[in-house]
Design a protein around this motif. Structure first.
Motif, short mmCIF file in Angstrom:
data_model
loop_
_atom_site.label_atom_id
_atom_site.label_comp_id
_atom_site.label_asym_id
_atom_site.label_seq_id
_atom_site.Cartn_x
_atom_site.Cartn_y
_atom_site.Cartn_z
N ASP B 124 -10.61 9.92 -28.67
CA ASP B 124 -9.71 8.97 -29.33
C ASP B 124 -10.08 8.67 -30.77
OD1 ASP B 124 -7.40 8.17 -27.89
OD2 ASP B 124 -8.72 7.41 -26.34
N GLY B 210 -2.79 7.77 -29.59
CA GLY B 210 -3.77 7.67 -28.51
C GLY B 210 -3.65 8.83 -27.56
N SER B 211 -4.75 9.11 -26.84
CA SER B 211 -4.77 10.22 -25.90
C SER B 211 -4.18 9.78 -24.56
CB SER B 211 -6.21 10.68 -25.68
OG SER B 211 -6.92 9.63 -25.07
N ARG B 214 -6.48 7.34 -22.80
CA ARG B 214 -6.36 5.95 -23.24
C ARG B 214 -5.19 5.28 -22.52
NH1 ARG B 214 -5.70 3.52 -29.38
NH2 ARG B 214 -5.62 1.36 -28.72
N SER B 230 -12.94 7.48 -20.81
CA SER B 230 -12.14 8.58 -21.34
C SER B 230 -12.93 9.88 -21.22
CB SER B 230 -11.78 8.34 -22.80
OG SER B 230 -10.87 7.28 -22.91
#
Lengths: 107, 258
Positions: B124, B210-211, B214, B230
Motif C-alpha cells: 500500500d 488502495g490495494s 486494504r 496485508s
C-alpha cells in the motif's frame, strides 16, 4: 515526487475557446487530522496554482483545506498565438511542481 | 431398466458436481453497477479519474532503474503495454520457483528483491500501488481468468471457507452481504457483490489509491473481526477465491469506488 497530468489540445483556431485540464497527485492534508499517536498532521495543501500562456498569467487558483486530495481543475482560455502553456504550483511545504505543453494556433 | 439406472447415476453425478461448486451470484455484476452516476462518470473519463495519476507514476517507475543491479522493469520486460497485456487477469497464481501463491504485489516485490537487488516496496505504498495499477491497466477490459488446479486447490478451499465462515462481533460471513443481500442498502451505500476486479482502485473514502487487501481489511473491520495483515496468507487465499468468483467479469484496474 509530484505527478501531474495535463490536457492541452495540440491545435486550436485563433479566437477559439480552449479547454485546459490539470490533475495533481497531492494529499491536500487539511491540518485537522491526527495520526495514530494523536499528533496533528501539519497542513499541507497546494495553495497556489498558476497557468501562463506564452509567459503571461491567464489563470490563478488559490486553494485550501476545503479542496479534496488530488485536485482536478478544468478551465478555459481563448487561443491567440502559438506557444507554450505552462502550469506551476506550490504547496505549504514549499514543494514546487510544473508541467507544460505546446499549442499551435491557426488562423 | 439398465438404461434408466445409468440415467439416474448420471443425474446424481451431475447434482453432486454442482453441489461441489460454491455459490456464485448470477448474473455477475461489477461493483460499478452498484455505484452512483458520479462515480461511474469519474471512472469512465480517463483524464478525470484520479486513479490515472498512479498509472502515470507507474509508467515512470517501470522505466526507472532500481537497486544495485541498476535494472528497471523495462530492462527485462520491455514495453509493459504489450508484454504485460492480460497478465494481471491471471493472478493470483502459484509461483513456479517458490510454489507459493503470489499476487501482483508479491510478484513485483519478488522481481525487486531477486532481479533488481532492491528493497521490497511496502504494501500500500504509493510506489507499489503505482506499479501494480500500471501493470493492471494493461489487462483492463479482459476477463478475470484464474484456473483452479492441483497446485492451488488447497489455497482455493481455504479462501472459500473464509468467505463462508461467520466471524467477528457481528458474526457475519462475506456471503451474507455479498451473495444474499447485494443491491440492498447498508446505511447510505448499496451493497455490491464484492468482486475484486477493479483493484488496485481509487476510493473516494480513502482519498487515495488502495490495494485489494486494504479493501478486504476494511470489511473485516466492518464486521468487527480481527484484521489479517496485508499480504498475509489468509488474504492471499481469499484473493484467489474472489478471483475465481469474479471469473468472466472484466478487469477494471485502476477502478474508482466511493
Amino acid at each position: 515526487m509530484t505527478v501531474a497530468r495535463i490536457l492541452v489540445p495540440p491545435t486550436a483556431k485563433r479566437g477559439e475557446l480552449v479547454e485546459l485540464r490539470i490533475a495533481i497527485q497531492h494529499p491536500m492534508e487539511t491540518g485537522f487530522r491526527m495520526d495514530n499517536n494523536g499528533k496533528v498532521i501539519p497542513k499541507n495543501t497546494v495553495h497556489t496554482l498558476l497557468c501562463r500562456y506564452n509567459g503571461s498569467e491567464v489563470f490563478r487558483a488559490e486553494m485550501g483545506s476545503g479542496i479534496a486530495a488530488n485536485p482536478y481543475l478544468q478551465f478555459y482560455i481563448i487561443a491567440q498565438d502559438s506557444g507554450n502553456i505552462e502550469f506551476s504550483w506550490v504547496d505549504d511545504r514549499g514543494e514546487k511542481g510544473a508541467a507544460s505543453s505546446p499549442i499551435t494556433v491557426t488562423a | 431398466m439398465m438404461r434408466r439406472f445409468q440415467l439416474l447415476l448420471l443425474t446424481l453425478a451431475s447434482i453432486s458436481a454442482f453441489a461441489a461448486q460454491p455459490f456464485r451470484p448470477d448474473p455477475l455484476k461489477s461493483g460499478l453497477e452498484f455505484s452512483g452516476a458520479e462515480v461511474r462518470a469519474l471512472y469512465q473519463d480517463d483524464f478525470s479519474s484520479p486513479a490515472m495519476l498512479w498509472t502515470t507514476r507507474g509508467e515512470k517507475l517501470w522505466n526507472e532503474p532500481a537497486g544495485t543491479s541498476q535494472k528497471s522493469c523495462a530492462s527485462c520486460h520491455q514495453d509493459a503495454r504489450t508484454r504485460m497485456k492480460g497478465v494481471s487477469a491471471k493472478y493470483p497464481k502459484v509461483d513456479r520457483g517458490t510454489a507459493q501463491l503470489t499476487n501482483i504485489e508479491g510478484r513485483v516485490n519478488q522481481c525487486r528483491t531477486q532481479n533488481q537487488q532492491a528493497e521490497p516496496l511496502r504494501y500500500d505504498s504509493d510506489e507499489l500501488l503505482a506499479l501494480t495499477a500500471y501493470v493492471g491497466l494493461q489487462s483492463r477490459g479482459q476477463a478475470v481468468n484464474v484456473t483452479i488446479d492441483a497446485q492451488n486447490r488447497r489455497n482455493f478451499e481455504r479462501g472459500r471457507d473464509m468467505f463462508f465462515t461467520r466471524m467477528g462481533q457481528m458474526n457475519l460471513a462475506c456471503t451474507h452481504c455479498h451473495d444474499r443481500n447485494f443491491g440492498r442498502k447498508l446505511l447510505n451505500d448499496t451493497v455490491s457483490q464484492g468482486h475484486s476486479n477493479p483493484y488496485p482502485a481509487y476510493r473516494l473514502e480513502w482519498q487515495t489509491m488502495g490495494s485489494l487487501h486494504r479493501r478486504l481489511r476494511a470489511c473485516f473491520f466492518g464486521v468487527r473481526a480481527e484484521m489479517p495483515a496485508s499480504g498475509s496468507q489468509d488474504l492471499l487465499d481469499l484473493e484467489l477465491f474472489l478471483a475465481w468468483r469474479a471469473q468472466g467479469l472484466k478487469v477494471e484496474t485502476p477502478g474508482v469506488r466511493k
